[in-house]
Design a protein around this motif. Structure first.
Motif, short mmCIF file in Angstrom:
data_model
loop_
_atom_site.label_atom_id
_atom_site.label_comp_id
_atom_site.label_asym_id
_atom_site.label_seq_id
_atom_site.Cartn_x
_atom_site.Cartn_y
_atom_site.Cartn_z
N ILE A 112 3.04 5.95 -16.10
CA ILE A 112 3.26 4.72 -15.35
C ILE A 112 4.56 4.09 -15.82
N PHE A 113 5.37 3.67 -14.84
CA PHE A 113 6.55 2.87 -15.15
C PHE A 113 6.42 1.54 -14.43
N ILE A 114 6.60 0.46 -15.18
CA ILE A 114 6.62 -0.88 -14.59
C ILE A 114 8.04 -1.40 -14.69
N GLY A 115 8.71 -1.39 -13.56
CA GLY A 115 10.09 -1.87 -13.54
C GLY A 115 10.19 -3.30 -13.05
N GLY A 116 9.17 -3.76 -12.37
CA GLY A 116 9.15 -5.13 -11.89
C GLY A 116 7.72 -5.63 -11.80
N GLY A 117 7.50 -6.87 -12.14
CA GLY A 117 6.18 -7.46 -12.03
C GLY A 117 5.35 -7.40 -13.29
N PHE A 118 5.96 -7.06 -14.43
CA PHE A 118 5.18 -6.99 -15.66
C PHE A 118 4.59 -8.35 -16.03
N THR A 119 5.30 -9.41 -15.67
CA THR A 119 4.81 -10.75 -16.01
C THR A 119 3.75 -11.24 -15.03
N ASP A 120 3.53 -10.52 -13.92
CA ASP A 120 2.53 -10.94 -12.95
C ASP A 120 1.13 -10.76 -13.54
N MET A 121 0.26 -11.67 -13.22
CA MET A 121 -1.09 -11.69 -13.77
C MET A 121 -1.83 -10.38 -13.48
N GLY A 122 -2.30 -9.73 -14.51
CA GLY A 122 -3.18 -8.57 -14.38
C GLY A 122 -2.51 -7.24 -14.13
N VAL A 123 -1.18 -7.21 -13.96
CA VAL A 123 -0.51 -5.95 -13.62
C VAL A 123 -0.58 -4.97 -14.78
N ALA A 124 -0.14 -5.41 -15.96
CA ALA A 124 -0.14 -4.51 -17.12
C ALA A 124 -1.55 -4.02 -17.44
N GLU A 125 -2.53 -4.93 -17.38
CA GLU A 125 -3.91 -4.57 -17.70
C GLU A 125 -4.44 -3.51 -16.72
N ALA A 126 -4.17 -3.72 -15.43
CA ALA A 126 -4.66 -2.77 -14.42
C ALA A 126 -4.00 -1.41 -14.59
N CYS A 127 -2.71 -1.42 -14.91
CA CYS A 127 -2.01 -0.15 -15.10
C CYS A 127 -2.55 0.61 -16.30
N TRP A 128 -2.69 -0.09 -17.42
CA TRP A 128 -3.17 0.57 -18.63
C TRP A 128 -4.59 1.10 -18.44
N ARG A 129 -5.41 0.34 -17.75
CA ARG A 129 -6.79 0.75 -17.50
C ARG A 129 -6.83 2.02 -16.64
N SER A 130 -5.91 2.15 -15.70
CA SER A 130 -5.92 3.29 -14.78
C SER A 130 -5.27 4.53 -15.37
N LEU A 131 -4.45 4.37 -16.37
CA LEU A 131 -3.71 5.49 -16.95
C LEU A 131 -4.67 6.49 -17.60
N LYS A 132 -4.42 7.77 -17.34
CA LYS A 132 -5.25 8.81 -17.94
C LYS A 132 -5.07 8.83 -19.46
N PRO A 133 -6.10 9.21 -20.21
CA PRO A 133 -5.92 9.41 -21.65
C PRO A 133 -4.81 10.42 -21.93
N GLY A 134 -3.95 10.08 -22.86
CA GLY A 134 -2.79 10.92 -23.14
C GLY A 134 -1.61 10.63 -22.26
N GLY A 135 -1.78 9.70 -21.30
CA GLY A 135 -0.69 9.36 -20.39
C GLY A 135 0.37 8.49 -21.03
N ARG A 136 1.57 8.51 -20.43
CA ARG A 136 2.70 7.74 -20.94
C ARG A 136 2.86 6.45 -20.15
#
Length: 404
Positions: free
Chosen positions: A322-346
């Motif tokens: 996952i790459f977050i280039g925009g919207g990292f400060t938006d509510m819940g974006v980082a959490e949702a991305c990390w939760r969806s990322l596969k184990p071992g994912g970057r």
């Protein structure tokens, strides 16, 4: 279970070109599937019921499976496992239930006619696929073997090459390879005068570009000018560093969240033909830019999700990176991305503002990883002299989701 399905590769010379095993399978078959052209090769001595491919073609899988356990034959062009029906069926039927008998592929026949080492050529298919995939492979000296969609493809490829400054490229259209109607047509991209060829053709292209030819290296970090953008672009040096940490691998999926002009997802897909990417972008104007960039840079398969994260992430296939280039400060974006990322994912996120940088620091405390600050300066004129003009520094968080 013993194989009940035999997939036979067949050429333009029909049954006469088949071996003993293929002929025996045809003689024993209760049902024979194939295109009408292939079924017409069969004579009256072959008694199995003949079924032409349906429309839509997607119904063919269920039709074949409905005869499970009976001796069934599928006729396919050339090598069934190379852009062929065998590769499709292998996703639905266990390999131990199939017997696959390949014939020389059209690529092998084309390489033989051109006396090109097959391993040194780039093999592409635009049969039922966007022509724009060729863009990623137009480079000086590259040899392309292209399975055409129809008789108009050679002219379309010639026009595409000429528009990129590769008008000197040599094009050979090889019609009806391996059959009695085999023929070759030759010319240059800029001098191609043939409005149409036979629908069954393979193109052999030797890419030759002039001094103004436009081509791009497959190495990450394309020039900024390669991308149409409205300013929302991860700049070249930062982009190269970002992709190095994302580490594209074959058959892996990337989410490019807040994709801007799509540069990260595009370069991810250019790293390997099987790399996949989803660009998530809420801005309507940038969505159009992504659509144009993915065509111009040869990755029309880049998927575009039009919406705003985190809501737009729901239901998407879990990513390997996952790459977050925009919207990292938006509510819940980082959490949702990390939760969806596969184990071992970057996981990689970039920040320019103080506020987003502070959030990266806090996020790093939660998930670990590495914080890096990138500062890039470019020489620029100042009067009669030159000075260094520094771009805004970028803070980068890169982390790997630990296996659980």
């Amino acid at each position: 279970m013993a194989p009940w399905l035999t997939i036979i590769g067949i050429g333009e010379d029909g049954v006469e070109g088949l071996g003993r095993a293929a002929c025996d399978a045809l003689a024993d078959a209760k049902v024979i599937f194939g295109g009408r052209r292939h079924l017409d090769f069969l004579d009256g001595n072959i008694k199995g019921k003949r079924i032409a491919w349906p429309t839509p073609f997607s119904a063919a899988i269920d039709m074949i499976l409905s005869h499970h356990g009976k001796p069934v034959v599928v006729l396919a062009s050339g090598d069934p496992m190379f852009y062929g029906m065998g590769a499709t069926l292998a996703r639905h039927i266990p390999p131990q239930e199939m017997h696959i008998l390949p014939f020389p592929s059209s690529f092998s026949l084309a390489a033989a006619r051109m006396a090109w080492p097959l391993q040194d050529a780039t093999m592409l298919s635009v049969h039922g696929r966007p022509l724009e995939i060729i863009h990623a492979h137009i480079q000086p000296g590259n040899r392309l073997l292209i399975l055409s969609n129809d008789g108009g493809t050679p002219g379309e490829v010639a026009g595409l090459l000429a528009a990129r400054g590769f008008g000197e490229s040599l094009i050979t259209a090889l019609e009806h390879l391996g059959g009695p109607r085999e023929r070759r047509i030759e010319g240059t991209a800029s001098g191609w005068v043939h409005e149409r060829t036979a629908d069954l053709n393979v193109l052999a292209v030797e890419c030759r570009g002039g001094v103004e030819a436009i081509f791009y290296s497959p190495v990450a970090g394309l020039p900024d000018a390669a991308f149409e953008n409205d300013g929302q672009l991860t700049k070249r040096d930062v982009r190269a560093a970002t992709l190095a940490r994302l580490a594209p691998m074959p058959r892996e999926l990337l989410w490019d969240v807040g994709a801007g002009c799509g540069s990260i997802g595009i370069e991810w897909m250019r790293a390997h033909p099987t790399c996949r990417a989803i660009a998530i972008e809420a801005h309507a104007g940038r969505q159009g830019i992504i659509e144009r960039n993915r065509l111009a840079l040869g990755v029309p398969g880049l998927e575009l999700v039009k919406g705003e994260a985190p809501a737009a992430l729901q239901g998407l296939e879990a990513p390997d990176a996952i790459f977050i280039g925009g919207g990292f400060t938006d509510m819940g974006v980082a959490e949702a991305c990390w939760r969806s990322l596969k184990p071992g994912g970057r996981f990689v996120a970039n920040a320019v503002t103080i506020q987003s940088e502070m959030m990266l620091v806090e996020w790093q405390k939660k998930v670990g990883g590495e914080l890096t600050r990138l500062s890039v300066s470019h020489a620029a004129p100042l009067g009669e002299f030159d000075v260094w003009r520094q771009a805004l520094p970028v803070t980068m968080l890169s982390a790997v989701k630990l296996m659980r």
